[in-house]
Design an enzyme around this catalytic site. Structure first.
Site, PDB file in Angstrom:
ATOM      1  N   HIS A  30     -62.464  39.505 -31.557  1.00 16.63           N
ATOM      2  CA  HIS A  30     -62.001  39.069 -30.231  1.00 16.63           C
ATOM      3  C   HIS A  30     -63.184  39.687 -29.078  1.00 16.63           C
ATOM      4  CE1 HIS A  30     -57.788  38.926 -31.796  1.00 16.63           C
ATOM      5  NE2 HIS A  30     -58.128  37.841 -31.841  1.00 16.63           N
ATOM      6  N   LYS A  40     -44.148  35.125 -35.631  1.00 13.68           N
ATOM      7  CA  LYS A  40     -43.137  36.238 -35.866  1.00 13.68           C
ATOM      8  C   LYS A  40     -43.016  37.382 -34.973  1.00 13.68           C
ATOM      9  CE  LYS A  40     -46.268  38.383 -39.078  1.00 13.68           C
ATOM     10  NZ  LYS A  40     -46.704  39.401 -40.030  1.00 13.68           N
ATOM     11  N   ARG A  42     -64.509  31.181 -36.397  1.00 13.27           N
ATOM     12  CA  ARG A  42     -64.681  32.147 -37.482  1.00 13.27           C
ATOM     13  C   ARG A  42     -65.427  31.274 -38.686  1.00 13.27           C
ATOM     14  NH1 ARG A  42     -59.305  35.197 -38.250  1.00 13.27           N
ATOM     15  NH2 ARG A  42     -58.910  32.882 -37.930  1.00 13.27           N
ATOM     16  N   SER A  97     -56.171  39.301 -36.668  1.00 12.84           N
ATOM     17  CA  SER A  97     -55.263  40.549 -36.120  1.00 12.84           C
ATOM     18  C   SER A  97     -54.173  40.688 -37.428  1.00 12.84           C
ATOM     19  CB  SER A  97     -54.484  40.188 -34.914  1.00 12.84           C
ATOM     20  OG  SER A  97     -55.310  39.788 -34.034  1.00 12.84           O
TER      21      SER A  97
END
Ligand code: PNS
Length: 166
Positions: free
Chosen positions: A16, A40, A89, A127
């Site tokens: 990031h 989630k 990516r 992440s």
């Protein structure tokens, strides 16, 4: 031109920050916009994610960080920005990002999505994978900014005490 770089940033990774630095070099102003709703339960609250990003982005004078809720294009337009930045990516990111970009264009034709490639050294980073490695006791040094590494370790210690899983 003003651009918005949206994401969950739970937590911010070096992938990031690579995109934020690239965007800051191209656009006059960049707003890093933190979305509250990840699929989630997030590991970090929106305020914690905003706080970490503010610390990490402090040296970049044309970058600000804030939380947003609701439709991204409404937020972008309310902020007077014309561009949404997304990091890519690998080709596997493209299909979903393409769908979102076209939906955002349908909703707000004057707002463009600009894709920026992360450095190849960050191409495997997310992440989720960082959290998984940290949870299982692996080192995340060099994958996230040092202050984020500290936050991660602290949160995992707190989680272990309360038998909490993310
Ligand atoms: O870091 P992430 O989880 O990939 O970020 C996804 C995010 C927050 C950019 C995306 O879910 C989003 O734009 N949410 C805002 C709600 C919205 O506008 N949805 C329609 C987009 S097509």
């Amino acid at each position: 031109m003003k651009a918005v770089y949206p994401g969950s940033f739970d937590p911010v990774t070096n992938g990031h920050t690579d995109i934020i630095e690239r965007a800051a070099a191209v656009f006059d102003e960049v707003i890093v916009a933190v979305a509250p709703n990840v699929g989630k339960e997030p590991m970090f609250t929106v305020d914690e994610r905003v706080g970490m990003l503010k610390d990490v982005c402090a040296p970049l004078k044309n970058v600000t960080v804030e939380a947003f809720e609701g439709l991204l294009v409404s937020y972008v337009s309310n902020r007077g920005a014309g561009v949404i930045i997304k990091g890519l990516r690998a080709i596997s990111d493209f299909e979903f990002e393409f769908e979102m970009a076209l939906m955002n264009r349908k909703l707000a034709p004057s707002i463009d999505t600009v894709f920026m490639m992360t450095g190849v050294e960050h191409s495997y980073l997310s992440s989720s994978i960082v959290k998984e490695v940290a949870k299982l006791g692996g080192s995340v040094g060099g994958l996230v900014p040092p202050l984020v590494e500290d936050h991660l370790q602290r949160r995992l210690r707190e989680g272990a005490r309360r038998n909490k899983q993310w």
